[in-house]
Design an enzyme around this catalytic site. Structure first.
Site, PDB file in Angstrom:
ATOM      1  N   SER A  90       0.494  -0.974   0.311  1.00 18.47           N
ATOM      2  CA  SER A  90       0.674   0.230   0.180  1.00 18.47           C
ATOM      3  C   SER A  90       0.994   1.429  -0.004  1.00 18.47           C
ATOM      4  O   SER A  90       1.811   1.176   0.732  1.00 18.47           O
ATOM      5  CB  SER A  90      -1.505   0.411   1.035  1.00 18.47           C
ATOM      6  OG  SER A  90      -1.505   1.282   1.238  1.00 18.47           O
ATOM      7  N   SER A  92       0.090   4.283   0.421  1.00 19.07           N
ATOM      8  CA  SER A  92      -0.486   5.170   1.598  1.00 19.07           C
ATOM      9  C   SER A  92       0.194   4.668   3.039  1.00 19.07           C
ATOM     10  O   SER A  92       0.410   5.875   3.921  1.00 19.07           O
ATOM     11  CB  SER A  92      -1.684   5.734   1.448  1.00 19.07           C
ATOM     12  OG  SER A  92      -2.574   4.742   2.256  1.00 19.07           O
ATOM     13  N   THR A 258      -0.875   2.579  -4.436  1.00 17.81           N
ATOM     14  CA  THR A 258      -0.764   1.516  -5.776  1.00 17.81           C
ATOM     15  C   THR A 258      -1.986   1.848  -7.088  1.00 17.81           C
ATOM     16  O   THR A 258      -0.939   0.734  -8.133  1.00 17.81           O
ATOM     17  CB  THR A 258      -1.673   0.286  -4.952  1.00 17.81           C
ATOM     18  OG1 THR A 258      -2.524   0.775  -4.190  1.00 17.81           O
ATOM     19  CG2 THR A 258      -0.366  -0.765  -3.628  1.00 17.81           C
TER      20      THR A 258
END
Length: 342
Positions: A90, A92, A258
């Protein structure tokens, strides 16, 4: 205070998306690789339920578990727990993790730049943190190999007819569709409808198109629907807005690292962006990731890119999650008023 457990958490968000970080109170899960450890967490569900379900969590929350790395190149490993999935990578959350471990001193900060290697379940990532005055001000992540699986594929969606979509992987798997054609401008007041429609498109894409990672057959589904506006140039810089629908039915507040990586792979496959050229990904709340393609590579016989995601994160607090031995809901609970049924 009585408690059967204490889990120490640093609260963080990256460009609007919550990505809290567990820094103590949880032993590393069993497994010879980070992927195996993440599969244990996904199947066991004890930790996921405790930190993600109400009353301690909610559908808005992502939580990352710091673990010792398995790859000798890495200084730290992390396992990502999203509301419904335990994914390979991920963007973030990697920015949240990097910020938390530097701002808290878990890894020593060097100003103006701190270089780290972190290990996600989906592979090793390289981090360059821009630091000043004891704060990691911007995190630059060299992401895992990202690639296209389908361009301009036909997808039948009930109530919408035939859509033209792309599918791609950027650390997680996406079906990408034009938001304007669906009647959206990607504004905050559209979030509920976007989330519901995104779940519908994702389900159709899994039924009709599917996805299997070429080097990890365990990751065999499309996770997200990324609804996008056309790419434009703002002050000469390629810019695009997107809203990513995350299971079980919420919209990412950040630009989705992503997702930006997957979109870069699609753009490169179409000849719309070159190596080193900047792309700004913008979210539904107008937060931004600055991205570019670092290099070209290959994975499982597929042409791929290595993208860089650049964004900011901020500490929101420090907390301890506890379980009173008399609490009748030790695993928490989910209600469909805020936690949509998958």
């Amino acid at each position: 205070m009585r408690t059967n457990k204490v889990i120490h958490v640093i609260g963080v968000h990256a460009e609007g998306e919550v990505g809290d970080v567990i820094v103590g109170g949880v032993s590393p899960p069993p497994g010879d690789t980070l992927w195996e450890q993440s599969r244990f967490i996904a199947s066991d569900e004890t930790l996921r339920n405790f930190v993600l379900n109400e009353p301690r969590g909610g559908v808005f929350r992502h939580v990352n578990l710091l673990v010792p790395p398995k790859d000798p190149r890495a200084q730290m490993g992390f396992i990502i727990m999203e509301p419904a999935d335990t994914p390979p990578m991920s963007g973030s959350n990697s920015i949240c993790v990097s910020t938390a471990i530097l701002d808290s001193g878990i890894i020593s900060m060097q100003e103006p730049l701190t270089h780290m290697v972190l290990e996600a379940p989906g592979g090793v990532i390289e981090v360059t943190a821009e630091c000043a005055n004891g704060k990691a001000e911007r995190i630059n992540v060299l992401n895992v190999a990202s690639f296209v699986t389908r361009l301009a594929a036909a997808l039948e969606v009930e109530g919408l007819g035939t859509l033209t979509v792309d599918t791609a992987y950027g650390g997680d798997s996406f079906v990408i569709v034009d938001a304007i054609g669906l009647g959206f401008s990607l504004k905050p007041d559209e979030a509920r409808e976007l989330a519901e429609l995104g779940m519908k498109i994702t389900a159709a894409a899994n039924e009709q198109l599917g996805f299997v990672h070429p080097c990890n057959a365990d990751w065999n589904h499309i996770s997200f629907c990324q609804m996008t506006t056309p790419i434009t140039r703002e002050n000469g810089i390629l810019t695009g807005k997107s809203a990513v629908a995350i299971r079980p039915g919420k919209i990412d507040r950040s630009p989705t690292g992503t997702g930006c990586s997957a979109r870069l792979a699609v753009m490169h496959a179409r000849g719309e962006i070159g190596i080193g050229e900047t792309y700004i990904g913008r979210s539904i709340i107008d937060s931004e990731f600055k991205c570019h393609i670092d290099s070209l590579t290959e994975i499982g016989g597929l042409s791929a890119i290595r993208p860089v995601i650049s964004g900011r994160a901020w500490i929101t607090g420090v907390s301890q999650l506890m379980l009173d031995p008399t609490d009748p809901w030790p695993s928490g609970y989910q209600l469909s008023d805020t936690w949509p049924a998958i």
